[in-house]
Design a protein around this motif. Structure first.
Motif, PDB file in Angstrom:
ATOM      1  N   SER A   1       0.830  -1.198   0.000  1.00 41.25           N
ATOM      2  CA  SER A   1       0.000   0.000   0.000  1.00 41.25           C
ATOM      3  C   SER A   1       0.865   1.249   0.000  1.00 41.25           C
ATOM      4  O   SER A   1       1.846   1.336   0.745  1.00 41.25           O
ATOM      5  CB  SER A   1      -0.912   0.016   1.223  1.00 41.25           C
ATOM      6  OG  SER A   1      -1.640   1.229   1.275  1.00 41.25           O
ATOM      7  N   ALA A   2       0.484   2.216  -0.833  1.00 36.75           N
ATOM      8  CA  ALA A   2       1.193   3.493  -0.875  1.00 36.75           C
ATOM      9  C   ALA A   2       0.560   4.541   0.028  1.00 36.75           C
ATOM     10  O   ALA A   2       1.097   5.642   0.153  1.00 36.75           O
ATOM     11  CB  ALA A   2       1.227   4.011  -2.310  1.00 36.75           C
TER      12      ALA A   2
ATOM     13  N   ALA B   1      -0.477  -3.417   9.250  1.00 40.42           N
ATOM     14  CA  ALA B   1       0.461  -2.287   9.226  1.00 40.42           C
ATOM     15  C   ALA B   1       1.751  -2.710   8.543  1.00 40.42           C
ATOM     16  O   ALA B   1       1.958  -3.890   8.235  1.00 40.42           O
ATOM     17  CB  ALA B   1       0.733  -1.818  10.655  1.00 40.42           C
ATOM     18  N   ALA B   2       2.637  -1.742   8.283  1.00 42.87           N
ATOM     19  CA  ALA B   2       3.937  -2.046   7.679  1.00 42.87           C
ATOM     20  C   ALA B   2       4.670  -3.059   8.542  1.00 42.87           C
ATOM     21  O   ALA B   2       4.739  -2.918   9.766  1.00 42.87           O
ATOM     22  CB  ALA B   2       4.761  -0.777   7.537  1.00 42.87           C
TER      23      ALA B   2
ATOM     24  N   PHE C   1      -2.184   0.340   6.261  1.00 42.94           N
ATOM     25  CA  PHE C   1      -1.353   1.526   6.456  1.00 42.94           C
ATOM     26  C   PHE C   1      -0.197   1.531   5.449  1.00 42.94           C
ATOM     27  O   PHE C   1       0.164   0.487   4.887  1.00 42.94           O
ATOM     28  CB  PHE C   1      -0.835   1.568   7.893  1.00 42.94           C
ATOM     29  CG  PHE C   1      -1.942   1.691   8.909  1.00 42.94           C
ATOM     30  CD1 PHE C   1      -2.430   2.938   9.277  1.00 42.94           C
ATOM     31  CD2 PHE C   1      -2.514   0.554   9.468  1.00 42.94           C
ATOM     32  CE1 PHE C   1      -3.470   3.048  10.201  1.00 42.94           C
ATOM     33  CE2 PHE C   1      -3.550   0.652  10.392  1.00 42.94           C
ATOM     34  CZ  PHE C   1      -4.037   1.904  10.753  1.00 42.94           C
ATOM     35  N   THR C   2       0.367   2.694   5.228  1.00 46.05           N
ATOM     36  CA  THR C   2       1.418   2.857   4.224  1.00 46.05           C
ATOM     37  C   THR C   2       2.565   1.874   4.461  1.00 46.05           C
ATOM     38  O   THR C   2       3.065   1.755   5.579  1.00 46.05           O
ATOM     39  CB  THR C   2       1.966   4.290   4.251  1.00 46.05           C
ATOM     40  OG1 THR C   2       0.900   5.206   4.033  1.00 46.05           O
ATOM     41  CG2 THR C   2       3.038   4.490   3.182  1.00 46.05           C
TER      42      THR C   2
ATOM     43  N   VAL D   1      -1.525   1.201  -5.158  1.00 45.10           N
ATOM     44  CA  VAL D   1      -0.829  -0.064  -4.914  1.00 45.10           C
ATOM     45  C   VAL D   1       0.560   0.018  -5.546  1.00 45.10           C
ATOM     46  O   VAL D   1       0.686   0.350  -6.730  1.00 45.10           O
ATOM     47  CB  VAL D   1      -1.603  -1.257  -5.507  1.00 45.10           C
ATOM     48  CG1 VAL D   1      -0.776  -2.546  -5.370  1.00 45.10           C
ATOM     49  CG2 VAL D   1      -2.946  -1.416  -4.812  1.00 45.10           C
ATOM     50  N   ARG D   2       1.575  -0.259  -4.745  1.00 46.22           N
ATOM     51  CA  ARG D   2       2.939  -0.360  -5.270  1.00 46.22           C
ATOM     52  C   ARG D   2       3.205  -1.831  -5.596  1.00 46.22           C
ATOM     53  O   ARG D   2       3.361  -2.652  -4.688  1.00 46.22           O
ATOM     54  CB  ARG D   2       3.948   0.139  -4.242  1.00 46.22           C
ATOM     55  CG  ARG D   2       3.871   1.642  -4.002  1.00 46.22           C
ATOM     56  CD  ARG D   2       4.824   2.082  -2.914  1.00 46.22           C
ATOM     57  NE  ARG D   2       4.772   3.519  -2.704  1.00 46.22           N
ATOM     58  CZ  ARG D   2       5.000   4.113  -1.539  1.00 46.22           C
ATOM     59  NH1 ARG D   2       5.284   3.380  -0.465  1.00 46.22           N
ATOM     60  NH2 ARG D   2       4.946   5.423  -1.440  1.00 46.22           N
ATOM     61  N   PRO D   3       3.259  -2.167  -6.880  1.00 40.27           N
ATOM     62  CA  PRO D   3       3.423  -3.578  -7.226  1.00 40.27           C
ATOM     63  C   PRO D   3       4.812  -4.102  -6.876  1.00 40.27           C
ATOM     64  O   PRO D   3       5.789  -3.343  -6.825  1.00 40.27           O
ATOM     65  CB  PRO D   3       3.184  -3.595  -8.739  1.00 40.27           C
ATOM     66  CG  PRO D   3       3.516  -2.220  -9.190  1.00 40.27           C
ATOM     67  CD  PRO D   3       3.128  -1.310  -8.064  1.00 40.27           C
TER      68      PRO D   3
END
Length: 404
Positions: free
Chosen positions: A49-50, A75-76, A93-94, A130-132
């Motif tokens: 997640s970005a 979460a991260a 979360f980011t 979304v960061r692939p």
């Protein structure tokens, strides 16, 4: 006399890069890698997640508003072990990994939520925020191409690629030998006819800033024996640079002093101003660069020849110093048969182009003018006179010696 271009070709054609060593990346800034660097992991390692918000299925938010059931939180550094189904969402979360089944992130500003459900007020296309996996780089691909001088940005990339150590060229060791009975070091007692030696400190600073190591051999007196003795102490250096004494006057003893030790002189005069008495040769396989004794001449020659030679010694192309177009603030007379490098200051900018004014006095002994200069104005041999406002090329001096 030979031209500047001929001198460059002769100097660089026989320089052999120094050896290598392995260093930790926190000691690799400014060093030159000798092999391509490949990431040891994929970044990001999975879809992530970005933004802060909710992980959902894009098909569930085609029509909004829509209310979804919150079935978890991640979460991260965490992990959601389930699979998102129709009508479900996961608080995310980011930097957190995308839960299985989800393909879209709805930012929290576009929702209303409580402990058990979330109402999505804005639609989002599949893949939003979304960061692939592998967006930045993938394991095994080429991350950095050698040869390359590492910047602070590169150090960050190496760390992210999980590279703790790198193989780099070792720092070249450049021995500096000043010559002349008239010279004394700063702070030493000075006679009425003596001068303070500044060349070795000036050139040494340029060498260190360029990522090499300066080895100061001190001041050789005007005797062949002293010159030979001090030069012999530099046999382990990658290059010997002499300061002064390279011409053919009665007190210019570099050539005769080192001839018996095997000095083979390639050339010793160049058609340039300042810097005419420049010498280059080999001393039993060790490159020897003889710089003029005047500090401005020595600095200009170092800029044009020594610093590019340092690049060649670490396996990089021996590029010329950067050049920029500028405009003259005054008329400039025609040049003679020697290539010229004149100190100037930048007094303004017109349409993005610097406007330069040459200093009235260009004597090659004047360090105060050199310190005040912003650039060197370049003149080709036999260049015609130029009027005020004409375009000329300059070598900027403010950032010349930065390795980044």
């Amino acid at each position: 006399m030979i031209s500047v271009d001929e001198a460059r070709e002769k100097i660089f054609q026989d320089l052999i890069p120094v050896g290598t060593e392995v260093v930790p990346i926190n000691a690799a800034l400014g060093r030159v890698i000798v092999e391509d660097i490949h990431p040891r992991r994929t970044q990001p390692p999975t879809d992530m997640s970005a933004m802060d918000g909710f992980a959902v299925r894009a098909v569930d938010v085609k029509t909004v508003p829509v209310t979804l059931k919150i079935v978890g939180e991640v979460a991260a550094g965490g992990c959601f072990t389930g699979v998102i189904k129709t009508g479900e969402a996961v608080r995310i979360f980011t930097g957190a990994p995308l839960p299985a089944g989800a393909d879209t992130i709805i930012i929290q500003e576009d929702t209303e939520f409580d402990a058990g459900q979330v109402t999505v007020k804005e639609e989002a296309a599949k893949g939003t925020y979304v960061r692939p996996a592998g967006l930045d780089f993938k394991e095994g691909q080429i991350g950095l191409v050698a040869p390359r001088r590492l910047t602070a940005r590169d150090i960050g990339l190496l760390a992210a690629m999980n590279i703790p150590w790198v193989t780099v060229r070792r720092k070249p060791v450049i021995a500096l030998l000043s010559t002349g009975d008239e010279l004394v070091r700063p702070g030493e007692p000075v006679g009425e006819s003596q001068i303070i030696s500044s060349n070795s400190l000036l050139i040494g600073a340029m060498i260190e800033a360029a990522g090499a190591t300066a080895l100061d051999l001190g001041i050789a007196r005007d005797t062949e024996a002293d010159i030979r003795e001090k030069a012999r102490s530099a046999r382990s250096a990658d290059m010997l640079v002499t300061l002064g004494g390279a011409s053919v006057g009665d007190h210019d003893l570099i050539q005769p002093a080192l001839a018996s030790d095997g000095l083979n002189v390639d050339f010793w005069r160049i058609a340039m101003r300042p810097g005419k008495p420049l010498m280059f040769g080999q001393l039993k396989g060790q490159p020897l660069l003889g710089l003029p004794g005047n500090p401005v001449s020595g600095m200009v020659c170092s800029l044009l020849f020594l610093l590019p030679a340092l690049n060649a010694l670490v396996g990089l192309p021996p590029q010329r110093p950067p050049q920029l177009p500028a405009r003259l603030a005054h008329d400039l007379k025609a040049n003679d048969q020697r290539e010229g490098y004149m100190r100037a200051e930048i007094i303004g900018v017109e349409n993005g182009t610097p406007v330069v004014r040459l200093f009235d006095r260009q004597d090659s002994s004047m360090l105060s003018v050199l310190a005040a200069a912003d650039c060197l104005v370049m003149r080709k041999p036999l260049a015609s006179a130029l009027p005020k406002g004409a375009e000329i090329m300059i070598i900027p001096l403010r950032d010349t010696y930065q390795t980044l």
